[in-house]
Enzyme design. Structure first.
Site, PDB file in Angstrom:
ATOM      1  N   GLU A  66      73.365  -9.603 -26.442  1.00  0.00           N
ATOM      2  CA  GLU A  66      74.608  -9.351 -25.708  1.00  0.00           C
ATOM      3  C   GLU A  66      74.297  -8.938 -24.278  1.00  0.00           C
ATOM      4  O   GLU A  66      73.675  -7.884 -24.045  1.00  0.00           O
ATOM      5  CB  GLU A  66      75.435  -8.262 -26.389  1.00  0.00           C
ATOM      6  CG  GLU A  66      76.736  -7.987 -25.638  1.00  0.00           C
ATOM      7  CD  GLU A  66      77.583  -6.921 -26.305  1.00  0.00           C
ATOM      8  OE1 GLU A  66      78.540  -6.435 -25.665  1.00  0.00           O
ATOM      9  OE2 GLU A  66      77.299  -6.574 -27.455  1.00  0.00           O
ATOM     10  N   LYS A  78      75.734   1.272 -46.867  1.00  0.00           N
ATOM     11  CA  LYS A  78      76.109   0.027 -46.182  1.00  0.00           C
ATOM     12  C   LYS A  78      77.589  -0.304 -46.325  1.00  0.00           C
ATOM     13  O   LYS A  78      77.981  -1.462 -46.373  1.00  0.00           O
ATOM     14  CB  LYS A  78      75.250  -1.140 -46.698  1.00  0.00           C
ATOM     15  CG  LYS A  78      73.755  -0.913 -46.487  1.00  0.00           C
ATOM     16  CD  LYS A  78      72.900  -1.963 -47.144  1.00  0.00           C
ATOM     17  CE  LYS A  78      71.424  -1.610 -46.979  1.00  0.00           C
ATOM     18  NZ  LYS A  78      70.539  -2.515 -47.692  1.00  0.00           N
ATOM     19  N   ASP A 120      66.916  -0.937 -41.275  1.00  0.00           N
ATOM     20  CA  ASP A 120      67.769  -1.853 -42.036  1.00  0.00           C
ATOM     21  C   ASP A 120      69.034  -2.109 -41.219  1.00  0.00           C
ATOM     22  O   ASP A 120      69.864  -1.204 -41.066  1.00  0.00           O
ATOM     23  CB  ASP A 120      68.135  -1.228 -43.382  1.00  0.00           C
ATOM     24  CG  ASP A 120      68.863  -2.197 -44.296  1.00  0.00           C
ATOM     25  OD1 ASP A 120      69.434  -3.182 -43.780  1.00  0.00           O
ATOM     26  OD2 ASP A 120      68.868  -1.967 -45.518  1.00  0.00           O
ATOM     27  N   HIS A 168      80.987  -8.314 -16.868  1.00  0.00           N
ATOM     28  CA  HIS A 168      80.651  -9.313 -17.890  1.00  0.00           C
ATOM     29  C   HIS A 168      80.692 -10.728 -17.316  1.00  0.00           C
ATOM     30  O   HIS A 168      79.877 -11.575 -17.673  1.00  0.00           O
ATOM     31  CB  HIS A 168      81.600  -9.197 -19.091  1.00  0.00           C
ATOM     32  CG  HIS A 168      81.135  -8.234 -20.130  1.00  0.00           C
ATOM     33  ND1 HIS A 168      80.244  -8.568 -21.113  1.00  0.00           N
ATOM     34  CD2 HIS A 168      81.414  -6.921 -20.308  1.00  0.00           C
ATOM     35  CE1 HIS A 168      80.007  -7.519 -21.875  1.00  0.00           C
ATOM     36  NE2 HIS A 168      80.712  -6.498 -21.414  1.00  0.00           N
TER      37      HIS A 168
END
Length: 542
Positions: free
Chosen positions: A221, A353, A429, A527
């Site tokens: 990004e 998660k 993770d 951006h």
């Protein structure tokens, strides 16, 4: 003509006999299949009922004895038919084909059989092209290439080619060279065909608790690293940030079931009784020299009991460690609670998660608060906005706006951006970004309204500096850059706790910079300038 007619009549007789035998065999198989599964289902139901009523399993009724005999008989038949009989049947077919071939009579269709397996010694002597063909045909299972070839890199390359042939799609652009495939065998990734490149940028220095950190961030990004870097600069010139670890404990919550809610409550009271904690802790801690049981919290849903175990795990993230400890406790409890039916080692009350209120309230992994005071002139010159604008935007966006959306732990601007980037760079993770990104960002005007106090509260940062992907070369290098590689020799768990504070400090920098860009109306402009594809690199540099 006479000889041909006799051959034709014999063929018809043989064909009819073969059809009759196949019909009989089909019916026999159906009977034994039905018998096997029906008696197995009957016995399982009977044994479960005995467990619930505390009836000894070895005491059998006549119906149970008959069912057991039927189960054994049907099992022996099925094993014989699909095992020895298959080989004999295959040999007979080969002989029949050979006989018909010598007589000049070919069968209409050869039997379709699975390709013969190739021995490990022969595989190692084969050329790559031969092995690829064998994988495509099914003679060599793709998952066994590493063990059969004894060369992880070669196995990955052959699997890559086999995937291209089977799917008919090109894997051009997926790199193979430059990766240590031995390092992932048996722990990080199965059946590899290459690796994905993610660029790693650095933000900083981040001045945190008097130490400077250059923070690695793996991301695709645009503006993310640059924005975080600007936040680090604002924190640095304002005197730095400080962080505190409030809690450090990984959780696992199994779900067990009893025949009544009253019986389940007895185990709940037993687990929560302080007098039983020492024996439970001793049993739990056998799983590892670093595992130390901290607390047990149990809750019920009908006759089902969910128990949340929390333990310290040293410098490891600790999921496997806590799971082993929980298994030890369940085995221990089975003596006093033989009617306990363990449904699953994880009942989602952990919760791993998934966005869950229990993690937001109770914490999971490392619970960290990080804060800094940003000077008024820094807000104006570096962040290009004002303290008043930031405080108002934070209240209406991060607090009120998130509440309007019914957010769970999402009272922030983009904490998950920074968490994910650092997780990918340091071998964490990535799926645990879900709960690790729980964050509340708060801003307040201090020092007579001149300066800005900013803080992030993150109750469930799940990180480790040993195990999993942390031992891979690239991720290990990023951990080394932060000074937290491997296990702490002086204080177990110190490196993972320090990494958690670095994550929180980086989130603080990212929140500060993005909120400033929004307050100053610079978000879209930046951006469009930096996050757009531009082939002319000289224009970007200028």
């Amino acid at each position: 003509m006479g000889v041909q007619q006799k051959i034709s009549k014999n063929e018809k007789k043989n064909q009819k006999k073969q059809e009759d035998s196949q019909s009989i065999l089909y019916l026999t198989n159906v009977v034994f299949f039905g018998l096997f599964f029906s008696v197995a289902y009957f016995l399982l139901n009977r044994w479960r009922e005995k467990i619930r009523t505390s009836t000894p399993l070895h005491v059998l009724t006549i119906s149970e004895i008959l069912a057991l005999v039927s189960l054994i008989a049907s099992f022996v038949y099925l094993i014989t038919f699909f095992g020895i009989a298959f080989i004999l049947h295959y040999d007979e077919e080969e002989e029949d084909i050979a006989a018909k071939t010598t007589q000049g009579v070919l069968p209409k269709k050869l039997p379709t059989l699975p390709p013969p397996k190739i021995s490990d010694q022969k595989v190692m002597s084969m050329e790559d092209e031969e092995v690829v063909s064998a994988v495509v045909s099914g003679s060599i299972p793709s998952y066994s290439l590493e063990s059969k070839l004894g060369d992880c890199r070669r196995a990955a390359n052959i699997r890559n080619q086999a995937v291209e042939r089977v799917t008919g799609r090109s894997l051009e652009g997926l790199p193979m060279e430059g990766f240590d495939y031995d390092s992932i065998l048996g722990q990080c990734c199965e059946m590899p065909i290459g690796f994905v490149q993610i660029p790693v940028g650095v933000a900083g220095p981040l001045l945190l608790d008097g130490n400077e950190y250059t923070v690695p961030m793996a991301t695709t990004e645009g503006c993310l690293v640059a924005s975080t870097n600007r936040g680090c600069k604002a924190i640095y010139v304002s005197g730095g940030a400080s962080a505190v670890v409030l809690r450090d404990g990984m959780t696992r919550a199994p779900v067990v079931r009893f025949n009544s809610a009253k019986r389940a409550s007895q185990l709940k009271f037993f687990l929560e009784d302080p007098q039983n904690f020492d024996s439970l802790s001793h049993t739990f801690n056998k799983s590892s020299r670093f595992a130390r049981l901290q607390s047990i919290k149990a809750t019920m849903a009908g006759k089902n009991l969910y128990t949340r175990f929390t333990c310290s795990t040293g410098d490891a993230m600790g999921m496997n460690m806590v799971s082993k400890g929980v298994q030890n406790v369940l085995d221990f409890l089975q003596t006093d609670f033989p009617d306990m039916d363990v449904i699953g080692i994880s009942g989602n009350f952990c919760s791993d998660k998934k966005a869950a209120a229990v993690n937001w309230i109770e914490g999971r992994g490392k619970s960290v608060v990080c804060e800094a005071v940003i000077k008024e002139d820094v807000v104006k010159k570096v962040l290009k906005t004002s303290v008043e604008s930031l405080v108002e935007l934070n209240m209406l966006k991060n607090l009120t706006g998130s509440a309007m959306a019914g957010a769970l732990g999402g009272f922030n601007a983009h904490a998950s951006n920074i968490v994910s980037a650092i997780y990918l760079a340091t071998g964490q993770d990535p799926a645990q970004n879900v709960e690790s990104s729980h964050c509340m960002t708060m801003m307040e005007a201090v020092n007579d309204g001149k300066d800005l106090h900013i803080s992030v509260t993150m109750p469930s940062i799940e990180v480790g500096t040993v195990g999993g992907g942390t031992q891979l070369a690239s991720q290990s290098a990023c951990l080394n850059l932060l000074g937290v590689k491997g296990a702490s020799k002086e204080t177990p768990g110190a490196n993972s706790r320090q990494l958690a504070t670095i994550v929180a400090g980086s989130v603080l920098a990212g929140e500060l910079s993005l909120m400033s860009a929004i307050a100053a109306g610079q978000l879209i402009k930046s951006h469009m300038k930096y996050n757009r594809s531009n082939k002319d690199v000289t224009k970007v540099a200028s």
